[in-house]
Design a protein around this motif. Sequence first.
Motif, PDB file in Angstrom:
ATOM      1  N   TYR A  39      12.010   8.202  -4.102  1.00  0.00           N
ATOM      2  CA  TYR A  39      12.199   7.358  -4.934  1.00  0.00           C
ATOM      3  C   TYR A  39      13.032   6.276  -4.044  1.00  0.00           C
ATOM      4  CZ  TYR A  39      10.685   9.716  -8.996  1.00  0.00           C
ATOM      5  OH  TYR A  39       9.803  10.233  -9.880  1.00  0.00           O
ATOM      6  N   ILE A  40      13.902   6.532  -3.206  1.00  0.00           N
ATOM      7  CA  ILE A  40      14.812   5.695  -2.198  1.00  0.00           C
ATOM      8  C   ILE A  40      14.088   4.959  -1.415  1.00  0.00           C
ATOM      9  CG2 ILE A  40      16.556   5.625  -0.461  1.00  0.00           C
ATOM     10  CD1 ILE A  40      17.691   7.811  -1.783  1.00  0.00           C
ATOM     11  N   GLN A  42      11.091  14.269  -7.888  1.00  0.00           N
ATOM     12  CA  GLN A  42      12.014  15.232  -8.544  1.00  0.00           C
ATOM     13  C   GLN A  42      12.852  16.189  -7.707  1.00  0.00           C
ATOM     14  OE1 GLN A  42      12.973  14.948 -11.767  1.00  0.00           O
ATOM     15  NE2 GLN A  42      11.463  13.015 -11.870  1.00  0.00           N
ATOM     16  N   THR A  43      12.223  16.264  -6.601  1.00  0.00           N
ATOM     17  CA  THR A  43      12.549  17.449  -5.456  1.00  0.00           C
ATOM     18  C   THR A  43      12.891  16.506  -4.337  1.00  0.00           C
ATOM     19  OG1 THR A  43      10.268  18.122  -4.958  1.00  0.00           O
ATOM     20  CG2 THR A  43      11.543  19.339  -6.570  1.00  0.00           C
ATOM     21  N   ASN A  44      12.278  15.520  -3.892  1.00  0.00           N
ATOM     22  CA  ASN A  44      12.604  15.052  -2.380  1.00  0.00           C
ATOM     23  C   ASN A  44      13.152  13.587  -2.664  1.00  0.00           C
ATOM     24  OD1 ASN A  44      12.343  13.788   0.025  1.00  0.00           O
ATOM     25  ND2 ASN A  44      10.604  14.848   0.428  1.00  0.00           N
ATOM     26  N   ILE A  84       0.848  -1.221  -0.101  1.00  0.00           N
ATOM     27  CA  ILE A  84       0.165  -0.074  -0.079  1.00  0.00           C
ATOM     28  C   ILE A  84       0.791   1.331   0.145  1.00  0.00           C
ATOM     29  CG2 ILE A  84      -1.834   1.544   1.368  1.00  0.00           C
ATOM     30  CD1 ILE A  84      -2.858  -1.317   2.388  1.00  0.00           C
ATOM     31  N   VAL A  85       1.824   1.357   1.035  1.00  0.00           N
ATOM     32  CA  VAL A  85       2.754   2.438   0.854  1.00  0.00           C
ATOM     33  C   VAL A  85       3.611   2.749  -0.312  1.00  0.00           C
ATOM     34  CG1 VAL A  85       5.053   3.187   1.882  1.00  0.00           C
ATOM     35  CG2 VAL A  85       2.985   2.360   3.518  1.00  0.00           C
ATOM     36  N   SER A  86       3.784   1.674  -1.012  1.00  0.00           N
ATOM     37  CA  SER A  86       4.745   1.741  -2.332  1.00  0.00           C
ATOM     38  C   SER A  86       3.614   2.136  -3.365  1.00  0.00           C
ATOM     39  CB  SER A  86       5.127   0.164  -2.902  1.00  0.00           C
ATOM     40  OG  SER A  86       6.260  -0.268  -1.581  1.00  0.00           O
ATOM     41  N   LEU A  87       2.576   1.663  -3.603  1.00  0.00           N
ATOM     42  CA  LEU A  87       1.688   2.196  -4.471  1.00  0.00           C
ATOM     43  C   LEU A  87       1.262   3.757  -4.333  1.00  0.00           C
ATOM     44  CD1 LEU A  87      -0.773  -0.828  -4.711  1.00  0.00           C
ATOM     45  CD2 LEU A  87       0.816  -0.321  -6.379  1.00  0.00           C
ATOM     46  N   ILE A  88       1.131   4.072  -2.993  1.00  0.00           N
ATOM     47  CA  ILE A  88       0.819   5.777  -2.598  1.00  0.00           C
ATOM     48  C   ILE A  88       1.985   6.435  -3.150  1.00  0.00           C
ATOM     49  CG2 ILE A  88       0.503   7.433  -1.040  1.00  0.00           C
ATOM     50  CD1 ILE A  88      -1.196   5.223   0.383  1.00  0.00           C
ATOM     51  N   LEU A  89       3.180   5.641  -2.761  1.00  0.00           N
ATOM     52  CA  LEU A  89       4.545   6.417  -3.175  1.00  0.00           C
ATOM     53  C   LEU A  89       4.592   6.730  -4.751  1.00  0.00           C
ATOM     54  CD1 LEU A  89       6.962   5.485  -0.477  1.00  0.00           C
ATOM     55  CD2 LEU A  89       6.001   7.647  -0.874  1.00  0.00           C
ATOM     56  N   ILE A  90       4.126   5.506  -5.474  1.00  0.00           N
ATOM     57  CA  ILE A  90       4.360   5.604  -6.882  1.00  0.00           C
ATOM     58  C   ILE A  90       3.295   6.292  -7.608  1.00  0.00           C
ATOM     59  CG2 ILE A  90       4.361   3.839  -8.923  1.00  0.00           C
ATOM     60  CD1 ILE A  90       5.648   1.745  -6.978  1.00  0.00           C
ATOM     61  N   LEU A  91       2.343   6.258  -7.145  1.00  0.00           N
ATOM     62  CA  LEU A  91       0.964   6.835  -7.990  1.00  0.00           C
ATOM     63  C   LEU A  91       0.835   8.099  -7.664  1.00  0.00           C
ATOM     64  CD1 LEU A  91      -1.251   3.663  -8.067  1.00  0.00           C
ATOM     65  CD2 LEU A  91       0.205   4.510  -9.865  1.00  0.00           C
ATOM     66  N   VAL A  92       1.014   8.602  -6.317  1.00  0.00           N
ATOM     67  CA  VAL A  92       0.495   9.976  -5.732  1.00  0.00           C
ATOM     68  C   VAL A  92       1.871  10.720  -5.522  1.00  0.00           C
ATOM     69  CG1 VAL A  92      -0.862  11.085  -4.008  1.00  0.00           C
ATOM     70  CG2 VAL A  92      -1.555   8.700  -4.817  1.00  0.00           C
ATOM     71  N   VAL A  93       2.762  10.225  -4.849  1.00  0.00           N
ATOM     72  CA  VAL A  93       3.660  11.001  -4.086  1.00  0.00           C
ATOM     73  C   VAL A  93       4.851  11.346  -5.144  1.00  0.00           C
ATOM     74  CG1 VAL A  93       5.567  11.588  -2.229  1.00  0.00           C
ATOM     75  CG2 VAL A  93       3.315  10.435  -1.819  1.00  0.00           C
ATOM     76  N   GLY A  94       5.231  10.311  -5.843  1.00  0.00           N
ATOM     77  CA  GLY A  94       6.187  10.238  -6.875  1.00  0.00           C
ATOM     78  C   GLY A  94       6.320  11.285  -7.993  1.00  0.00           C
ATOM     79  N   PRO A  95       5.000  11.272  -8.511  1.00  0.00           N
ATOM     80  CA  PRO A  95       4.743  12.296  -9.616  1.00  0.00           C
ATOM     81  C   PRO A  95       4.873  13.765  -9.099  1.00  0.00           C
ATOM     82  CG  PRO A  95       3.151  10.550  -9.762  1.00  0.00           C
ATOM     83  CD  PRO A  95       3.997  10.257  -8.546  1.00  0.00           C
ATOM     84  N   ARG A  96       4.512  14.144  -7.974  1.00  0.00           N
ATOM     85  CA  ARG A  96       4.405  15.178  -7.440  1.00  0.00           C
ATOM     86  C   ARG A  96       5.841  15.683  -6.778  1.00  0.00           C
ATOM     87  NH1 ARG A  96      -1.354  15.431  -4.165  1.00  0.00           N
ATOM     88  NH2 ARG A  96      -2.537  14.842  -6.070  1.00  0.00           N
ATOM     89  N   HIS A  97       6.468  14.826  -5.933  1.00  0.00           N
ATOM     90  CA  HIS A  97       7.538  15.212  -5.141  1.00  0.00           C
ATOM     91  C   HIS A  97       8.866  14.424  -5.576  1.00  0.00           C
ATOM     92  CE1 HIS A  97       4.859  17.538  -3.003  1.00  0.00           C
ATOM     93  NE2 HIS A  97       4.204  16.597  -2.791  1.00  0.00           N
ATOM     94  N   ALA A 130      16.573   7.652  -8.930  1.00  0.00           N
ATOM     95  CA  ALA A 130      17.079   8.373  -8.008  1.00  0.00           C
ATOM     96  C   ALA A 130      18.588   8.842  -8.155  1.00  0.00           C
ATOM     97  CB  ALA A 130      16.970   7.811  -6.479  1.00  0.00           C
ATOM     98  N   LEU A 131      19.392   8.105  -8.640  1.00  0.00           N
ATOM     99  CA  LEU A 131      20.889   8.319  -9.060  1.00  0.00           C
ATOM    100  C   LEU A 131      20.880   9.418 -10.208  1.00  0.00           C
ATOM    101  CD1 LEU A 131      22.193   4.522  -9.030  1.00  0.00           C
ATOM    102  CD2 LEU A 131      22.659   6.257  -7.321  1.00  0.00           C
ATOM    103  N   ASP A 132      19.772   9.406 -11.095  1.00  0.00           N
ATOM    104  CA  ASP A 132      19.978  10.083 -12.309  1.00  0.00           C
ATOM    105  C   ASP A 132      19.669  11.602 -11.560  1.00  0.00           C
ATOM    106  OD1 ASP A 132      20.081  10.571 -15.188  1.00  0.00           O
ATOM    107  OD2 ASP A 132      17.756  11.165 -14.826  1.00  0.00           O
ATOM    108  N   ILE A 133      18.785  11.872 -11.015  1.00  0.00           N
ATOM    109  CA  ILE A 133      18.506  13.178 -10.357  1.00  0.00           C
ATOM    110  C   ILE A 133      19.297  13.654  -9.206  1.00  0.00           C
ATOM    111  CG2 ILE A 133      16.423  14.376  -9.251  1.00  0.00           C
ATOM    112  CD1 ILE A 133      14.523  12.613 -10.399  1.00  0.00           C
ATOM    113  N   PHE A 134      19.566  12.753  -8.308  1.00  0.00           N
ATOM    114  CA  PHE A 134      20.600  13.244  -7.004  1.00  0.00           C
ATOM    115  C   PHE A 134      21.855  12.964  -6.836  1.00  0.00           C
ATOM    116  CE2 PHE A 134      16.003  12.893  -5.864  1.00  0.00           C
ATOM    117  CZ  PHE A 134      15.794  14.195  -5.591  1.00  0.00           C
ATOM    118  N   ASN A 135      22.615  13.407  -6.396  1.00  0.00           N
ATOM    119  CA  ASN A 135      24.082  13.120  -6.156  1.00  0.00           C
ATOM    120  C   ASN A 135      24.363  11.651  -5.665  1.00  0.00           C
ATOM    121  OD1 ASN A 135      26.936  13.093  -5.412  1.00  0.00           O
ATOM    122  ND2 ASN A 135      26.896  15.062  -5.178  1.00  0.00           N
TER     123      ASN A 135
END
Length: 361
Positions: free
Chosen positions: A181-182, A175-177, A160-173, A239-244
Amino acid sequence: MSQTRGRYDFCIGLVLAMSSSTFIGGSFILKKKGLLRLARKGSMRAGQGGHAYLKEWLWWAGLLSMGAGEVANFAAYAFAPATLVTPLGALSVLVSAILSSFFLNEKLNLHGKIGCLLSILGSTVMVIHAPQEEEVETLNEMSHKLGDPGFVVFATLVVIVSLILILVVGPRHGQTNILVYITICSVIGALSVSCVKGLGIAIKELFAGKPVLKHPLSWILLLSLIVCVSTQINYLNRALDIFNTSIVTPIYYVIFTTSVLTCSAILFKEWQHMEADDIIGTFSGFLTIIVGIFLLHAFKDVNFTLANLPLSLRKDDRAANGTLLSTYDCFNHDEESSACLGEIQSTESLSARRNGSLSAF
């Protein structure tokens, strides 16, 4: 006899886990050496879309070393507890850092050396205090463990947590948080380790002549492992493509290992059979490895060695004693006078601004 067999399996798992770290850590060096040889020859680099590395034997040696390390890691889960095998994966970072300093002329600064030492100490502590006996030996026992209500609730929450992060949180945050993705690949990784553990047991039974291929759990674990690993690779690469990388690696190690330890505690209940000092020792070793990995990655670009430590101490002492002492030092060292006077002027200007003095402007 059972206790002797458990210790024997534990030693095999430990050797396989350490061999895995050695092979994987060395694979990065072999691949890098191969790519550097191609760069000296003037071939198109891999980062530019070239594929000349496919003709370089060093690169293939690195790939084979990586494969051998993954196979050894896979086999280690069949003999030793996940509480031991997963944290020892940090040794691959240690091996890679040490070999880089010898074969790639990449300097290992003071923070890196301390980090390596702490990683070794933490790993040693975890080996001493890890559970000594195998928790599950057959697929039937594994199926009973997977059907335990505690693990069912844990696995459901992970999905459930993974689906929320993938479908809801991921597209919004995403690229910045850095945690989005980690966290996805880390919590999914806990389930993938459980699948690897089960498949390792299945392989042991297969070699023992048991009809493992007819057991539905074997195919369920294999399919689940493919889905989990694919998801991990996808979001870890994002995550590796966006962050250090120096920040992603230690954070991923901490969250992933914590997830695996939690899953292992719920699924195998190995913590119930451990003494209090072993539990404390395991957590202490894990935290020591975390600090070591952080020092090794976070400060790898800082040029700080024992040779320039006295200079840093003199600068700190000079700053602590104030501007008057700095002025005295300037007049007694002619070769540093211009630099010191500039530093004094900057300090006075900053003080004036803090005090609201218009003369600072």
